[in-house]
Design an enzyme around this catalytic site. Sequence first.
Site, mmCIF file in Angstrom:
data_model
loop_
_atom_site.group_PDB
_atom_site.id
_atom_site.type_symbol
_atom_site.label_atom_id
_atom_site.label_comp_id
_atom_site.label_asym_id
_atom_site.label_seq_id
_atom_site.Cartn_x
_atom_site.Cartn_y
_atom_site.Cartn_z
ATOM 1 N N GLY A 9 0.775 -1.217 0.032
ATOM 2 C CA GLY A 9 0.041 -0.024 0.053
ATOM 3 C C GLY A 9 0.819 1.235 -0.091
ATOM 4 N N ARG A 12 0.178 5.569 -2.039
ATOM 5 C CA ARG A 12 -0.467 6.961 -1.568
ATOM 6 C C ARG A 12 -0.242 6.903 0.093
ATOM 7 N NH1 ARG A 12 -6.731 5.458 -3.322
ATOM 8 N NH2 ARG A 12 -6.870 3.541 -2.192
ATOM 9 N N LEU A 39 -3.857 -8.346 -2.616
ATOM 10 C CA LEU A 39 -3.773 -8.946 -1.522
ATOM 11 C C LEU A 39 -5.141 -9.564 -1.177
ATOM 12 C CD1 LEU A 39 -2.311 -5.931 0.554
ATOM 13 C CD2 LEU A 39 -1.253 -8.081 -0.026
ATOM 14 N N ASN A 62 1.004 -2.445 5.513
ATOM 15 C CA ASN A 62 0.562 -1.034 5.424
ATOM 16 C C ASN A 62 -0.855 -0.973 4.797
ATOM 17 O OD1 ASN A 62 0.395 2.077 5.663
ATOM 18 N ND2 ASN A 62 0.363 1.691 3.512
ATOM 19 N N TYR A 127 -13.726 -3.245 10.375
ATOM 20 C CA TYR A 127 -12.370 -2.735 10.528
ATOM 21 C C TYR A 127 -11.976 -2.646 11.829
ATOM 22 C CZ TYR A 127 -8.862 0.844 9.343
ATOM 23 O OH TYR A 127 -7.527 1.455 9.124
ATOM 24 N N LYS A 131 -8.500 -4.897 12.759
ATOM 25 C CA LYS A 131 -7.556 -4.154 13.124
ATOM 26 C C LYS A 131 -7.215 -4.760 14.725
ATOM 27 C CE LYS A 131 -6.249 -1.553 9.768
ATOM 28 N NZ LYS A 131 -4.970 -1.926 9.012
#
Length: 221
Positions: A9, A12, A39, A62, A127, A131
Amino acid sequence: MQRTVMITGASRGIGAAIKAKLSGEKMAILTPGRAELDLLSNDSIESFMRSLDRPVDVLINNAGINDLATIEEITTEVLDAMLQVNLIAPIKLIQGVVPVMKKNRYGRIINMSSILGIVSKERRLMYTAAKSALIGMTRTLALELGPFNILINCVAPGYVMTELTRQNNTEQDMGKIRASIPAGRIAEPEEIAEVVAFLCSERNTYITGQTIVVDGGYTCR
């Protein structure tokens, strides 16, 4: 000795800032794009890792995606994609680099988590789940890999001025976010890159299994 670092990643946002920062650290940098490394596909990950012609000394996981949905709105397709990119892909990449790291008795692995792996908001179930799991996985691998001089840590950024932040928050939201951060502003990607650069360098000799929160004090409230 020149170390080789691989960053996912890196096109950007935080990933691009990390790449720019490490470019001045005399590291050979690999930044595979989606055409080389998808991925979403474990077959692609395994094929890419087999194709590498050099050992990876430093891995920075990342890349991430964040599709917002309530519990009723979550589809199986989106759930699978979120868990694949944010959790399973980092695990598969770590599996790919660890054997050589163990052989060389040297490695640095950085997993990019988020403050949403520690606290959460509405519509961030997938998310936050991924995480949070990334933080737990990092702690377990610190125990497994520490004896081989492989240090693995999480960096948990708060709100950062990236395309993803702008995409998931209205201007009104951004104003409320700034007001909630003790530092009074949203971070720049380069500030996160500074922390990552230290953790993945040879200057870090003892920090492992930790989650370094970089949020301007947001999670202190």
